[in-house]
Design an enzyme around this catalytic site. Structure first.
Site, PDB file in Angstrom:
ATOM      1  CG  PHE A   1     104.814  71.534 -44.433  1.00 60.16           C
ATOM      2  CD1 PHE A   1     105.718  70.674 -44.987  1.00 60.16           C
ATOM      3  CD2 PHE A   1     103.873  72.495 -45.326  1.00 60.16           C
ATOM      4  CE1 PHE A   1     105.677  70.575 -46.288  1.00 60.16           C
ATOM      5  CE2 PHE A   1     103.838  72.120 -46.840  1.00 60.16           C
ATOM      6  CZ  PHE A   1     104.628  71.123 -47.077  1.00 60.16           C
ATOM      7  CE  LYS A   2     105.414  66.171 -36.727  1.00 57.53           C
ATOM      8  NZ  LYS A   2     105.806  64.547 -36.488  1.00 57.53           N
ATOM      9  CB  ILE A   3     107.464  74.290 -37.961  1.00 60.70           C
ATOM     10  CG1 ILE A   3     107.164  74.301 -39.236  1.00 60.70           C
ATOM     11  CG2 ILE A   3     108.628  75.275 -37.499  1.00 60.70           C
ATOM     12  CD1 ILE A   3     106.525  75.723 -39.925  1.00 60.70           C
TER      13      ILE A   3
END
Length: 337
Positions: free
Chosen positions: A85-87
């Site tokens: 997951f890219k945050i």
């Protein structure tokens, strides 16, 4: 260094992953929008079935929102072991990162522009810390120095995070990532395809192919299947038509029994016209005298033919089989086009 593809183009994604060694795919909502994608969730699920590891955005104003978005996407059927997951980095972002990491999930904290942001991502347990080199350079910042500093930060303090070099704009960026000791890089397909290209490599490869062909392929295997042959009883005009139809600069002349009489070339035609004028066009091919043609047996290797071309300075050689004409070898036939 891990190699990711950076794309949302389904066609090129499928093509790229046929390489068999890419670590995974990074993509963004911006890429999806650019490709005209309307069903984001369906596209994510489809991509997850194609690539080994999929890195996708998890967004929200608060840490709870970000975590909820990640969990919602997992519920679509994504494999948590193959999903990152890219945050975007922020105080809420690194808080969400810690929560997801504690749940056993992988996180890429990205849009990192300072060493302080990178430090917070590392402390929060980010699997990846992503610096956008191209975007930083577009804004006049020294992206390479920052990436080098982040690599040094991770290694000096023993963080488990991997430094990702992203926003790759040219092949030199890939070299920069290697020189800086990055742990991973994500590259557009257009640039990835160029990474193995080099003019000297192409020249050397072509030489190897050409030389292998010269010593393994026979003349008979290389000759054109078109064999413009005329008999002695047809006129020169008909012979010219034959030459023109087949695009050859010569024709093989044989008698009714198929025995070789000689080769008539476009050079012979010019000389005949110069000496006898247009009246020569009505003469029969048997009316002319022929010298011994330059020929080679079909069983000879192309290497022998190449030597004969060089020795005689001709462009076409008659090919025979037990003395009988079977075709013509053009100098271009030496190359495997």
């Amino acid at each position: 260094m891990e190699l990711y593809l950076d794309s949302a183009d389904l066609k090129e994604i499928k093509e790229a992953f046929q390489l068999g060694f890419l670590t995974g795919l990074t993509t963004t909502p911006t890429f999806m929008h650019r490709e005209g994608i309307r069903d984001l969730d369906a596209t994510i699920v489809e991509l997850s079935k194609i690539v080994p590891v999929l890195q996708i955005e998890a967004l929200g104003e608060t840490a709870a929102d970000i975590v909820a978005d990640a969990e919602r996407q997992l519920a679509l059927g994504l494999d948590p072991k193959r999903t990152v997951f890219k945050i975007p980095v922020s105080l809420e972002g690194v808080k969400a990162c810690r929560t997801l990491v504690d749940k056993g999930l992988k996180v890429n904290v990205h849009l990192v522009y300072t060493i302080q942001q990178a430090y917070m991502a590392a402390v929060a347990g980010a699997t990846y810390i992503c610096v956008l080199a191209g975007r930083m350079q577009d804004q006049g910042y020294d992206a390479l120095t920052l990436i080098g500093d982040v690599v040094e930060l991770v290694e000096a303090y023993g963080f488990d995070s991997k430094v990702m070099f992203s926003s790759v704009r040219n092949t030199e960026h890939v070299r920069n990532a290697i020189d800086l000791g990055c742990h991973t890089i994500t590259v557009p397909w257009k640039l990835m395809k160029a990474l193995t290209e080099n003019n000297f490599t192409a020249i050397g490869t072509n030489q190897f192919i050409e030389h292998t062909r010269l010593i393994t392929v026979t003349v008979g295997q290389a000759i054109n299947t078109i064999n413009p042959t005329v008999t002695t009883d047809i006129s020169l005009t008909e012979a010219i038509v034959k030459m023109t139809e087949y695009g050859f600069g010569c024709v093989t002349v044989v008698d009714e029994a198929g025995n070789l009489k000689g080769v008539f070339t476009d050079g012979d035609l010019r000389r005949k016209l110069a000496d006898g004028g247009r009246d020569v066009l009505s003469k029969k091919m048997g009316d002319f005298e022929y010298g011994t043609p330059i020929s080679i047996e079909s069983t000879e290797l192309l290497d022998a033919a190449a030597a004969l071309f060089k020795k005689t300075s001709v462009d076409t050689i008659l090919v025979t089989e037990n003395g009988k004409p079977v075709g013509m070898l053009d100098i271009q036939d030496l190359k495997n086009d």
